[in-house]
Design a protein around this motif. Structure first.
Motif, PDB file in Angstrom:
ATOM      1  N   LYS A  15       0.827  -1.206   0.000  1.00 57.01           N
ATOM      2  CA  LYS A  15       0.000   0.000   0.000  1.00 57.01           C
ATOM      3  C   LYS A  15       0.868   1.265   0.000  1.00 57.01           C
ATOM      4  N   VAL A  16       1.902   1.283   0.830  1.00 58.88           N
ATOM      5  CA  VAL A  16       2.804   2.446   0.889  1.00 58.88           C
ATOM      6  C   VAL A  16       3.521   2.630  -0.448  1.00 58.88           C
ATOM      7  N   ALA A  17       4.066   1.539  -0.982  1.00 60.68           N
ATOM      8  CA  ALA A  17       4.777   1.619  -2.259  1.00 60.68           C
ATOM      9  C   ALA A  17       3.836   2.041  -3.381  1.00 60.68           C
ATOM     10  N   ARG A  18       2.620   1.508  -3.378  1.00 64.28           N
ATOM     11  CA  ARG A  18       1.636   1.888  -4.401  1.00 64.28           C
ATOM     12  C   ARG A  18       1.385   3.396  -4.363  1.00 64.28           C
ATOM     13  N   HIS A  19       1.177   3.920  -3.169  1.00 62.19           N
ATOM     14  CA  HIS A  19       0.921   5.357  -3.032  1.00 62.19           C
ATOM     15  C   HIS A  19       2.097   6.173  -3.594  1.00 62.19           C
ATOM     16  N   LYS A 104      14.387  -1.332   3.618  1.00 57.45           N
ATOM     17  CA  LYS A 104      13.145  -0.958   4.298  1.00 57.45           C
ATOM     18  C   LYS A 104      13.513  -0.421   5.670  1.00 57.45           C
ATOM     19  N   PRO A 105      12.819   0.549   6.207  1.00 57.18           N
ATOM     20  CA  PRO A 105      11.724   1.266   5.543  1.00 57.18           C
ATOM     21  C   PRO A 105      12.280   2.250   4.520  1.00 57.18           C
ATOM     22  N   PHE A 106      11.512   2.507   3.499  1.00 57.16           N
ATOM     23  CA  PHE A 106      11.923   3.426   2.451  1.00 57.16           C
ATOM     24  C   PHE A 106      10.932   4.581   2.383  1.00 57.16           C
ATOM     25  N   ASP A 107      11.320   5.613   1.671  1.00 58.35           N
ATOM     26  CA  ASP A 107      10.429   6.756   1.475  1.00 58.35           C
ATOM     27  C   ASP A 107      10.425   7.137  -0.005  1.00 58.35           C
ATOM     28  N   ARG A 108       9.637   8.131  -0.327  1.00 62.80           N
ATOM     29  CA  ARG A 108       9.503   8.550  -1.724  1.00 62.80           C
ATOM     30  C   ARG A 108      10.839   8.971  -2.321  1.00 62.80           C
ATOM     31  N   GLU A 109      11.633   9.717  -1.551  1.00 59.10           N
ATOM     32  CA  GLU A 109      12.900  10.219  -2.066  1.00 59.10           C
ATOM     33  C   GLU A 109      13.844   9.072  -2.435  1.00 59.10           C
ATOM     34  N   THR A 110      13.859   8.032  -1.606  1.00 61.04           N
ATOM     35  CA  THR A 110      14.726   6.884  -1.868  1.00 61.04           C
ATOM     36  C   THR A 110      14.292   6.169  -3.144  1.00 61.04           C
ATOM     37  N   ILE A 111      13.001   5.883  -3.262  1.00 60.87           N
ATOM     38  CA  ILE A 111      12.486   5.207  -4.455  1.00 60.87           C
ATOM     39  C   ILE A 111      12.715   6.070  -5.690  1.00 60.87           C
ATOM     40  N   GLU A 112      12.428   7.335  -5.571  1.00 58.13           N
ATOM     41  CA  GLU A 112      12.591   8.245  -6.708  1.00 58.13           C
ATOM     42  C   GLU A 112      14.046   8.292  -7.163  1.00 58.13           C
ATOM     43  N   SER A 113      14.993   8.343  -6.229  1.00 59.64           N
ATOM     44  CA  SER A 113      16.398   8.419  -6.617  1.00 59.64           C
ATOM     45  C   SER A 113      16.837   7.128  -7.328  1.00 59.64           C
TER      46      SER A 113
END
Length: 121
Positions: A15-19, A104-113
């Motif tokens: 759910k977090v990753a989807r968002h 994990k845990p990850f955030d938007r900035e990590t995934i985006e980079s």
């Protein structure tokens, strides 16, 4: 629109990753284990696969080996996303064909980079 398959046995993580990914304009599908993910990629190849390591039925490593052996062209970029942080785990994932590795845990900035590094955004 770019697509991402999230493979994780945790509904909360999915759910977090989807968002995060949907706010980045990705079309998102989900799988709860590696077997379900293999069934999905047999039907359609996503641009990116966000892959957990420890899952029931088929682990992330077993999925990755099976996926890379399918010779899917084009193949998705695979980002391992896990709590396994030992250098041996990271090296094993890269050796099996993972393109990137996120803790994990990850955030938007990590995934985006990571997506930027891979040329996916």
């Amino acid at each position: 629109m770019k697509s991402c398959l999230i493979v994780d046995d945790s509904k909360v993580i999915r759910k977090v990753a989807r968002h995060i990914l949907e706010t980045m304009q990705f079309e998102v599908t989900e799988a709860a284990d590696g077997k379900e993910a293999l069934d999905h990629v047999a039907q359609a190849t996503p641009d990116v696969i966000l892959l957990d390591w420890n899952m029931p039925i088929m682990s992330g490593m077993d999925f990755l080996r099976a996926y890379r052996s399918m010779n899917a062209v084009p193949s998705a970029k695979v980002i391992f996303c896990t709590t396994e942080n030992g250098i041996g785990h990271i090296q094993a994932a890269i050796d099996e064909g993972a393109d990137e590795y996120v803790m994990k845990p990850f955030d938007r900035e990590t995934i985006e980079s990571k997506l930027q590094i891979l040329g996916c955004i």
